[in-house]
Design an enzyme around this catalytic site. Structure first.
Site, short mmCIF file in Angstrom:
data_model
loop_
_atom_site.label_atom_id
_atom_site.label_comp_id
_atom_site.label_asym_id
_atom_site.label_seq_id
_atom_site.Cartn_x
_atom_site.Cartn_y
_atom_site.Cartn_z
CG ASP A 154 24.14 -12.74 10.36
OD1 ASP A 154 25.38 -13.42 10.50
OD2 ASP A 154 23.82 -12.41 9.58
NE ARG A 203 32.28 -5.57 7.17
CZ ARG A 203 32.97 -6.58 6.69
NH1 ARG A 203 34.10 -6.92 7.46
NH2 ARG A 203 32.60 -6.95 5.49
NE ARG A 262 31.49 -15.79 5.53
CZ ARG A 262 30.96 -14.61 5.75
NH1 ARG A 262 31.43 -13.65 6.28
NH2 ARG A 262 29.54 -14.42 5.24
CE LYS A 319 25.93 -6.55 7.17
NZ LYS A 319 26.48 -7.64 6.28
CG ASN A 320 23.37 -9.70 5.41
OD1 ASN A 320 24.20 -8.90 5.14
ND2 ASN A 320 23.06 -10.61 6.53
CB CYS A 350 32.82 -11.31 9.24
SG CYS A 350 32.60 -9.55 9.72
C1 UD1 Z 1 25.04 -14.70 4.25
C2 UD1 Z 1 25.01 -13.36 5.12
C3 UD1 Z 1 25.61 -13.53 6.56
C4 UD1 Z 1 25.06 -14.68 7.27
C5 UD1 Z 1 25.07 -15.86 6.52
C6 UD1 Z 1 24.42 -17.23 7.13
C7 UD1 Z 1 25.26 -11.54 3.45
C8 UD1 Z 1 25.88 -10.45 2.71
N1 UD1 Z 1 25.70 -12.19 4.32
O1 UD1 Z 1 26.44 -14.95 4.21
O2 UD1 Z 1 25.52 -12.48 7.33
O3 UD1 Z 1 25.80 -14.92 8.79
O4 UD1 Z 1 24.35 -15.50 4.96
O5 UD1 Z 1 23.27 -16.77 7.23
O6 UD1 Z 1 24.08 -11.96 3.06
N2 UD1 Z 1 29.61 -22.24 2.14
C9 UD1 Z 1 30.42 -22.89 1.51
N3 UD1 Z 1 30.73 -22.82 0.14
C10 UD1 Z 1 30.19 -21.76 -0.48
C11 UD1 Z 1 29.10 -21.07 0.30
C12 UD1 Z 1 29.04 -21.16 1.50
O7 UD1 Z 1 31.00 -24.13 2.01
O8 UD1 Z 1 30.48 -21.42 -1.66
C13 UD1 Z 1 29.51 -22.36 3.63
C14 UD1 Z 1 29.95 -21.12 4.52
O9 UD1 Z 1 31.34 -21.31 4.66
C15 UD1 Z 1 29.09 -21.05 5.84
C16 UD1 Z 1 27.88 -21.69 5.15
O10 UD1 Z 1 27.95 -22.37 3.85
O11 UD1 Z 1 29.89 -22.20 6.70
C17 UD1 Z 1 26.72 -20.86 4.90
O12 UD1 Z 1 27.38 -19.53 4.19
P1 UD1 Z 1 26.45 -18.86 3.19
O13 UD1 Z 1 24.83 -19.04 3.62
O14 UD1 Z 1 26.84 -18.75 1.86
O15 UD1 Z 1 26.49 -17.24 3.84
P2 UD1 Z 1 26.92 -16.05 3.21
O16 UD1 Z 1 26.02 -16.05 1.95
O17 UD1 Z 1 28.46 -15.85 3.15
#
Ligand code: UD1
Length: 418
Positions: free
Chosen positions: A305, A397, A121, A22-23, A116
């Site tokens: 995850d 999902r 986030r 999915k990711n 979620c």
């Molecule tokens: C992706 C995955 C999710 C997984 C996560 C971490 C997808 C669709 N989802 O989510 O399943 O749990 O990676 O492996 O691929 N952060 C910030 N600012 C930003 C972006 C992120 O502070 O602009 C923080 C987030 O709040 C979180 C951390 O960085 O605490 C990790 O987030 P990120 O690696 O971006 O996860 P996602 O891409 O949202």
């Protein structure tokens, strides 16, 4: 309204197949905006998040259809349109469209993403990266307005190796003239998959999976046929479920290198693991011992995850486990629900102390997010008596017909429509 009704106590036995990730599908589908052609994606799982991403593509005049396990995308008539709140609220990954639109049309308007309930986030790292490349961004009334007509290739250093921000940047920069370098990128296998997908459309991206990604922008991208990587989180969930319930399962459709941190932890518990080319076999014929300390961290370390499914296993293992969540600030929603089932867990800040109990009891519980839901299904299959799981839509999902998959392995689990 649907619930899952589980009568626990059966061991899991047999073979189970994993579909595409999915990711990985989510950013790859968004990246299809970049090309002017037809895209064929293999190993498509029928998940609600992907259906919403197809809806988002539809608003951009990109047609999609599914035939079996193959997704067809036609981007030949794509148009730049505003992505509204009603769509972005349904799936956080809608943010990927921003990078793709900026790359292709040099402008984008999108509502803030939902997703979620596991933490704040923010998307500041995504936006800061686009600004570094010269994009002008205005945030007003819940919308992000991006003007990228003066964007130029350059060097971007990420404050944190965010998976989503790395993917957004890849999508945008792969069609930006010149060389863009991403330092401190996320190294998750899904990033490597996105690189391979972009390159299969004629892009020039190198270094995904390492500390430095180098992107040489190309003028345009063409259609392609691509097999999306297997879902390492779904595979890991099945392995953890077998370790929890006991039994003997062969998980097919897995790249074991993507699950090496999980396998290293599982090997500490005395279950038997055999790794083949694209299969992993797990045998658990007795109660497993606890793992002393588990910490979630960016890849290649243990994935956030799988934190909730790992907590279910530790809840019924012999001994005490300290489980630390370092990625998301609010990812212990399942603790309260597992405690209703008899688990012995204490949390402080982002650390949970889990004292393994010798049995869980069925209860009425609610999935608080996708992976928390998967963890509760595992607990229900292990528990004595009936468990009813609410908020099944969250589980849908990321897991396609989870009840059918586990029923094939011998679990007594049914979906009930109320
Ligand atoms: C992706 C995955 C999710 C997984 C996560 C971490 C997808 C669709 N989802 O989510 O399943 O749990 O990676 O492996 O691929 N952060 C910030 N600012 C930003 C972006 C992120 O502070 O602009 C923080 C987030 O709040 C979180 C951390 O960085 O605490 C990790 O987030 P990120 O690696 O971006 O996860 P996602 O891409 O949202």
């Amino acid at each position: 309204m649907e619930t899952l009704k589980i009568f626990g106590g059966n061991t899991l036995n047999g073979e189970i197949e994993v579909d595409g990730s999915k990711n990985s599908f989510l950013p790859i589908m968004a990246a299809s905006v970049l090309c002017d052609g037809e895209i064929v994606l293999k190993r498509y799982p029928n998940l609600s998040d992907l259906i919403i991403m197809r809806e988002i593509l539809g608003t951009l005049n990109i047609s999609t259809h599914v035939d079996g396990k193959t997704l067809y995308i036609d981007s030949r008539n794509s148009e730049n349109k505003k992505i509204t709140h009603d769509l972005t609220q349904k799936v956080r990954a809608s943010i990927f469209i921003l990078g793709a639109l900026l790359g292709k049309f040099r402008s984008a308007v999108i509502a803030y993403p939902g997703g979620c309930n596991i933490g704040e986030r923010p998307i500041d790292i995504h936006l800061k990266s686009f600004r570094t490349l010269g994009c002008r961004i205005i945030e007003r009334h819940g919308y992000i307005y991006c003007y990228g007509e003066n964007m130029k290739a350059g060097e971007v250093v990420l404050d944190f190796p965010s998976v989503g921000a790395t993917e957004s940047l890849l999508m945008c920069a792969c069609v930006l003239e010149g060389e863009t370098i991403i330092r401190n990128p996320a190294k998750e296998p899904e990033i490597v998959d996105l690189q391979e997908f972009i390159n299969s459309m004629g892009g020039n991206v190198k270094g995904a999976g390492t500390d430095k990604i180098v992107i040489n922008g190309v003028k345009s991208l063409h259609g392609t046929t691509f097999s999306v990587m297997y879902d390492r989180i779904v595979a890991g969930t099945y392995l953890l479920a077998t370790a929890t319930c006991g039994g003997h399962v062969l998980v097919k459709g897995v790249d074991s290198r993507h699950n090496s941190s999980l396998l290293a932890y599982l090997r500490q518990t005395a279950c038997q693991i055999d790794v083949f080319n694209d299969k992993i076999e797990l045998k658990a014929d007795k109660r497993l011992s606890s793992i002393k300390r588990v910490t979630t961290m960016p890849y290649p370390f243990f994935p956030t995850d799988l934190q909730a499914p790992m907590m279910t296993l530790q809840s019924v293992s012999q001994g005490v486990c300290f489980l630390e969540e370092t990625i998301f600030e609010n990812r212990f929603g399942h603790v309260f629900e597992l405690k209703k089932m008899g688990a012995d867990i204490i949390t402080k800040n982002r650390i949970a102390m889990i004292r393994g109990v010798d049995r869980l009891f069925g209860a009425d519980v609610t999935a608080t997010d996708l992976r928390a839901g998967a963890a509760l299904v595992m607990a229900g299959m292990k528990a004595e008596g009936y468990t009813t799981i609410h908020n099944v839509d969250l589980i849908d999902r990321g897991y396609e017909k989870i009840e059918e998959k586990y029923a094939l392995l011998g679990a007594d689990i049914k979906r009930i429509t109320i």
